[in-house]
Scaffold this active site. Structure first.
Site, PDB file in Angstrom:
ATOM      1  N   SER A 145     -41.562 -77.868 -33.553  1.00 51.97           N
ATOM      2  CA  SER A 145     -40.405 -78.636 -34.013  1.00 51.97           C
ATOM      3  C   SER A 145     -40.122 -79.848 -33.121  1.00 51.97           C
ATOM      4  CB  SER A 145     -39.168 -77.731 -34.038  1.00 51.97           C
ATOM      5  OG  SER A 145     -39.407 -76.631 -34.882  1.00 51.97           O
ATOM      6  N   GLY A 146     -40.092 -79.642 -31.803  1.00 45.43           N
ATOM      7  CA  GLY A 146     -39.771 -80.740 -30.885  1.00 45.43           C
ATOM      8  C   GLY A 146     -40.866 -81.790 -30.844  1.00 45.43           C
TER       9      GLY A 146
ATOM     10  N   GLU B 299     -52.626 -80.340 -30.328  1.00 42.36           N
ATOM     11  CA  GLU B 299     -52.246 -78.997 -30.779  1.00 42.36           C
ATOM     12  C   GLU B 299     -53.515 -78.174 -30.990  1.00 42.36           C
ATOM     13  OE1 GLU B 299     -49.165 -77.145 -31.522  1.00 42.36           O
ATOM     14  OE2 GLU B 299     -50.829 -75.733 -31.480  1.00 42.36           O
TER      15      GLU B 299
ATOM     16  N   THR C 245     -43.764 -72.514 -33.888  1.00 42.86           N
ATOM     17  CA  THR C 245     -43.177 -71.206 -34.152  1.00 42.86           C
ATOM     18  C   THR C 245     -42.321 -71.235 -35.409  1.00 42.86           C
ATOM     19  OG1 THR C 245     -43.186 -70.676 -31.810  1.00 42.86           O
ATOM     20  CG2 THR C 245     -41.670 -69.421 -33.176  1.00 42.86           C
TER      21      THR C 245
ATOM     22  N   LYS D  24     -39.770 -66.002 -41.631  1.00 37.57           N
ATOM     23  CA  LYS D  24     -38.759 -64.947 -41.436  1.00 37.57           C
ATOM     24  C   LYS D  24     -37.676 -65.016 -42.513  1.00 37.57           C
ATOM     25  CE  LYS D  24     -35.172 -65.763 -39.704  1.00 37.57           C
ATOM     26  NZ  LYS D  24     -34.862 -65.993 -38.318  1.00 37.57           N
TER      27      LYS D  24
ATOM     28  N   ILE E 159     -34.622 -61.354 -32.805  1.00 35.87           N
ATOM     29  CA  ILE E 159     -35.833 -60.967 -33.534  1.00 35.87           C
ATOM     30  C   ILE E 159     -35.814 -59.480 -33.880  1.00 35.87           C
ATOM     31  CG2 ILE E 159     -38.355 -60.768 -33.342  1.00 35.87           C
ATOM     32  CD1 ILE E 159     -38.342 -63.399 -31.769  1.00 35.87           C
TER      33      ILE E 159
ATOM     34  N   ARG F  82     -31.675 -51.035 -25.070  1.00 35.82           N
ATOM     35  CA  ARG F  82     -31.439 -50.568 -23.688  1.00 35.82           C
ATOM     36  C   ARG F  82     -30.002 -50.839 -23.231  1.00 35.82           C
ATOM     37  NH1 ARG F  82     -34.547 -54.928 -19.732  1.00 35.82           N
ATOM     38  NH2 ARG F  82     -33.337 -56.734 -20.344  1.00 35.82           N
TER      39      ARG F  82
ATOM     40  N   ARG G   9     -36.135 -86.255 -30.843  1.00 36.95           N
ATOM     41  CA  ARG G   9     -35.733 -87.554 -31.417  1.00 36.95           C
ATOM     42  C   ARG G   9     -34.974 -88.394 -30.396  1.00 36.95           C
ATOM     43  NH1 ARG G   9     -34.026 -85.235 -37.301  1.00 36.95           N
ATOM     44  NH2 ARG G   9     -36.153 -85.077 -38.106  1.00 36.95           N
TER      45      ARG G   9
ATOM     46  N   HIS H 270     -10.323 -71.208 -54.028  1.00 37.77           N
ATOM     47  CA  HIS H 270     -10.170 -69.846 -54.522  1.00 37.77           C
ATOM     48  C   HIS H 270     -10.962 -69.618 -55.803  1.00 37.77           C
ATOM     49  CE1 HIS H 270      -8.100 -66.028 -54.952  1.00 37.77           C
ATOM     50  NE2 HIS H 270      -7.918 -66.321 -56.215  1.00 37.77           N
TER      51      HIS H 270
END
Ligand code: NDP
Length: 461
Positions: free
Chosen positions: A18-19, A38, A45, A54, A191, A211, A329, A448
């Site tokens: 993404s970055g 890359e 991710t 996901k 996750i 835990r 950006r 409403h």
């Protein structure tokens, strides 16, 4: 060392997540000559093994609730059962489509994609090795960059317990031919909780080992509401319990807990946090400082080396896609667009896509009390069954909560557990970013019938 002109760039970006994607496209649009390095597929991710697939699995899983509720609305639904192999293959096809889309966006922006894993040779040179991450290859290409941006993200972290290598990490789940019939999930963060709900909805028997607290760091009342709903939905949550060892063979595993119990399951998921992915970068060759596994940067994303920058999860600040995108950006606009700016890391909204969903912006009740003292904090809440549940007569309660500063009425936090809470909190983030008070909320006419109207009708008493 001077490179051939075709290997010389204004900017080398390491990592097409993404970055890195955001920064490279923006810098190229501003006229910079950019190489994007890359070793894996483009997308990072979020696109390949995180947010996007996901969320598609969440949609697939939540259909169970619709099917369950359908008869109360007069629908006859016969023989409905999930087939996770179909769902997973459809999700992978969508990821492939997005991957192609991103390749097209890069080409359109004029970014040169260099396939392989980048490794610093010195502060201005990156050797790009094709093949396996961290392994050197004789056929590598060396790039020279006036500036370098590190945006390599993070990777799941496996705790050091015997048999940890037998377990899945979240990356693996997206690649399975089908989901198992039973699973033990270790961890209690984003996750672990999201996958516990996804898998439970798809008919998998889920045991979750926690835990400490479920969703530590979130407003406690909200985290408890999610936990109660997950348990009511059939997820077996064992609090104060951890995995001490994993044994067996794929498809038939046993988790030995720190209480000495043995839990059998077809699979085990370790969802015990993520760490910056620094392996193989050889940051020492460039002199980039690292503290506690993360690259440290200043407010302009600059590392300890003035022409080397870092954005996103590799800096381990707020590990969310929109934050990495904005950091990328801001970096590109500041250095190549003649529009310097810094990223605002305050009031970042976030959501956990559990079932029910939790979304939040601003201070939790606990953090607000800690910051301003008990006397200064007023809590407003609404807890109710949403109208959508009136006919099915089932489902978790919806919880809406405002954390307000007593002396000036400023809303410090807006929190929600319930359907569409991420969509609703995104809008609330605008209001509290502008410094809205409880009186501003009260002045707003209700819409409403909706769930979110409760945010503007909470009594002041
Ligand atoms: P988190 O940091 O959210 O949670 C890690 C969990 O693992 C915690 O419950 C922690 O317990 C537990 N844990 C850590 N070490 C151990 C251990 N040795 N044994 C047992 N339990 C352990 O990490 P995730 O991996 O869930 O997610 C990583 C990040 O990815 C998130 O923080 C978030 O930034 C991002 N993300 C965002 C999503 C979203 O926006 N919806 C979705 C998924 C990920 P304890 O609390 O006791 O330390």
């Amino acid at each position: 060392m001077s490179s051939a002109p075709e290997d010389r760039f204004d900017l080398i970006v390491l990592g097409a997540g993404s970055g890195g994607l955001a920064a490279s496209k923006r810098a190229a649009t501003h006229g910079a000559r950019v190489a994007l390095v890359e070793g894996d597929r483009v997308g990072g991710t979020c696109v390949i093994r995180g947010c996007v697939p996901k969320k598609l699995l969440v949609y697939g899983s939540a259909i169970r609730h619709l099917i369950h509720d359908a008869p109360s609305y007069g629908w006859t639904v016969e023989a409905a059962r999930p087939d996770s192999s179909v769902l997973l293959s459809h999700v992978r096809a969508e990821v492939d489509r997005l991957n192609q889309l991103h390749l097209g966006f890069l080409a359109k922006a004029g970014v040169e994609l260099v396939t392989g894993w980048g490794r610093f040779q010195d502060p201005h040179h990156i050797a790009v090795h094709p093949g396996v991450a961290g392994q050197e290859s004789a056929s590598h290409r060396v790039l020279e960059g006036e500036r370098i941006l590190i945006a390599v993200g993070g990777r799941p972290h496996r705790p050091m317990i015997p048999g940890a290598e037998l377990a899945w990490i979240s990356d693996d789940l997206f690649e399975l031919p089908r989901f198992p019939s039973s699973i033990v999930i270790v961890g209690a963060g984003f996750i672990a909780c999201e996958f516990a709900c996804i898998l439970n909805g798809l008919g998998v028997q889920v045991t979750q080992l926690v835990r400490g607290q479920l969703l530590r760091g979130f407003d406690r009342e909200l985290a408890d509401a999610v936990r109660e709903a997950m348990e009511a939905d059939g997820i077996h949550i064992r609090l104060g319990c951890n995995a001490a060892a994993i044994s067996g063979s794929p498809g038939a595993l046993t988790v030995t807990t720190d209480h000495g119990d043995q839990l059998n399951a077809e699979g085990v998921l370790l969802a015990t946090g993520r760490r910056p992915f620094l392996a193989g970068l050889d940051l020492g060759a460039a002199g980039v400082s690292v503290e506690q596994h993360r690259i440290t940067v200043d407010a302009d994303q600059r590392t300890s080396v003035p022409h080397i920058y870092a954005v996103g999860d590799v800096t381990d600040r707020i590990n969310l896609t929109p934050v990495a995108v904005d950091e990328g950006r801001a970096f590109a606009d500041s250095l190549y667009g003649n529009a310097p700016r810094q990223v605002n890391h305050q009031l970042v909204a976030s959501a956990v896509f559990t079932q029910p969903e939790l979304a939040t912006v601003g201070l939790s009740e606990e953090d607000a009390r800690e910051a301003f003292g008990d006397e200064e904090i007023r809590i407003h809440r609404a807890r109710f069954r949403a109208m959508a549940q009136a006919l099915p007569k089932r489902g978790p309660q919806t919880l809406l909560k405002l954390v307000v500063r007593r002396s000036n009425g400023v809303v410090l936090g807006v929190h929600m557990v319930g359907d569409h809470s991420a969509e609703i909190i995104q809008m609330a983030a605008i209001a509290i970013g502008m410094g809205a008070t409880k009186a501003d909320f009260d002045r707003t006419m209700a819409l409403h019938p909706s769930v979110a109207e409760e945010f503007v009708t909470m009594p002041n008493g």
